[in-house]
Scaffold this motif. Structure first.
Motif, PDB file in Angstrom:
ATOM      1  N   ASP A 185      88.032  64.027  57.636  1.00 53.70           N
ATOM      2  CA  ASP A 185      87.849  65.246  56.845  1.00 53.70           C
ATOM      3  C   ASP A 185      87.829  65.014  55.340  1.00 53.70           C
ATOM      4  O   ASP A 185      87.470  65.906  54.584  1.00 53.70           O
ATOM      5  CB  ASP A 185      88.966  66.245  57.171  1.00 53.70           C
ATOM      6  N   ALA A 243      94.017  65.482  46.962  1.00 57.22           N
ATOM      7  CA  ALA A 243      92.770  65.458  47.741  1.00 57.22           C
ATOM      8  C   ALA A 243      91.643  64.965  46.834  1.00 57.22           C
ATOM      9  O   ALA A 243      91.338  65.589  45.821  1.00 57.22           O
ATOM     10  CB  ALA A 243      92.461  66.834  48.296  1.00 57.22           C
ATOM     11  N   THR A 302      88.354  68.134  52.553  1.00 59.93           N
ATOM     12  CA  THR A 302      89.554  68.950  52.685  1.00 59.93           C
ATOM     13  C   THR A 302      90.520  68.173  53.559  1.00 59.93           C
ATOM     14  O   THR A 302      90.197  67.819  54.689  1.00 59.93           O
ATOM     15  CB  THR A 302      89.233  70.318  53.316  1.00 59.93           C
ATOM     16  N   ALA A 316      94.078  67.610  55.568  1.00 62.53           N
ATOM     17  CA  ALA A 316      95.201  68.277  56.229  1.00 62.53           C
ATOM     18  C   ALA A 316      96.483  67.531  55.879  1.00 62.53           C
ATOM     19  O   ALA A 316      96.478  66.318  55.698  1.00 62.53           O
ATOM     20  CB  ALA A 316      94.989  68.280  57.739  1.00 62.53           C
ATOM     21  N   TYR A 317      97.584  68.277  55.782  1.00 61.47           N
ATOM     22  CA  TYR A 317      98.887  67.644  55.552  1.00 61.47           C
ATOM     23  C   TYR A 317      99.937  68.339  56.404  1.00 61.47           C
ATOM     24  O   TYR A 317      99.762  69.490  56.821  1.00 61.47           O
ATOM     25  CB  TYR A 317      99.270  67.674  54.064  1.00 61.47           C
ATOM     26  N   ASN A 318     101.017  67.620  56.673  1.00 61.16           N
ATOM     27  CA  ASN A 318     102.094  68.163  57.491  1.00 61.16           C
ATOM     28  C   ASN A 318     103.358  67.366  57.193  1.00 61.16           C
ATOM     29  O   ASN A 318     103.344  66.137  57.272  1.00 61.16           O
ATOM     30  CB  ASN A 318     101.714  68.057  58.971  1.00 61.16           C
ATOM     31  N   SER A 369     102.869  72.593  56.224  1.00 63.50           N
ATOM     32  CA  SER A 369     101.572  72.084  56.668  1.00 63.50           C
ATOM     33  C   SER A 369     100.482  72.949  56.072  1.00 63.50           C
ATOM     34  O   SER A 369     100.724  74.082  55.655  1.00 63.50           O
ATOM     35  CB  SER A 369     101.477  72.086  58.197  1.00 63.50           C
ATOM     36  N   GLN A 411      96.061  72.797  54.403  1.00 59.96           N
ATOM     37  CA  GLN A 411      94.835  72.101  54.016  1.00 59.96           C
ATOM     38  C   GLN A 411      94.797  72.023  52.496  1.00 59.96           C
ATOM     39  O   GLN A 411      95.142  72.988  51.822  1.00 59.96           O
ATOM     40  CB  GLN A 411      93.612  72.888  54.492  1.00 59.96           C
ATOM     41  N   PRO A 459      92.101  71.335  49.520  1.00 57.96           N
ATOM     42  CA  PRO A 459      90.700  71.101  49.165  1.00 57.96           C
ATOM     43  C   PRO A 459      90.568  70.053  48.062  1.00 57.96           C
ATOM     44  O   PRO A 459      91.500  69.826  47.296  1.00 57.96           O
ATOM     45  CB  PRO A 459      90.201  72.453  48.679  1.00 57.96           C
TER      46      PRO A 459
END
Length: 140
Positions: free
Chosen positions: A28, A63, A67, A69-71, A98, A100, A102
């Motif tokens: 992504d 980023a 985009t 993702a993080y958690n 968590s 997204q 951009p």
């Protein structure tokens, strides 16, 4: 047809020092990650009281493309005895939950760990949602 060598053997990840920026690409997008500043969390700063000793690290995610993702649950601590310590997501503020991120955006927050009395954190490991190891920051 040739098969890439990486499919036959899992690459060994070299641990980097705390504060070192690691660029990680996913399907992504690409992000830069920094884990730094492992410190005990004072009891008055804990949202969830620790059973052992609460520690936290500063995590910065930038980023760079796409985009990302993080958690917070993807950041697992490694103890000196080789066991893993799960993150105590939500135990300190501002914490990483968590979401997204951009391209061009960044997130700077904490990930906390409730460390049992007989354990010491020696590294923080970043894994992807499937559990694949992406990066390791070592304390020493």
């Amino acid at each position: 047809p040739s098969t890439p060598a990486s499919t036959s053997m899992a690459p060994t990840l070299e641990a980097v020092a705390f504060g070192t920026k690691v660029d990680i690409a996913s399907s992504d997008g690409t992000a830069a990650y920094i884990v730094d500043n492992l410190q005990p969390v004072p009891p008055d700063a804990q949202i969830v009281p620790a059973k052992g000793t609460m520690y936290a690290v500063d995590v910065t995610i930038v980023a760079k493309t796409g985009t990302v993702a993080y958690n917070g649950f993807w950041f697992v601590a490694r103890a000196a005895d080789g066991s893993n310590i799960a993150p105590a997501v939500g135990a300190v503020q501002p914490g990483i939950t968590s979401g997204q991120l951009p391209q061009g955006q960044q997130l700077a927050a904490h990930v906390a760990y409730d460390v049992p009395q007989d354990k010491t954190i020696t590294a923080i490991m970043l894994r992807d949602p499937k559990g694949k190891l992406l990066a390791v920051w070592a304390t020493g």
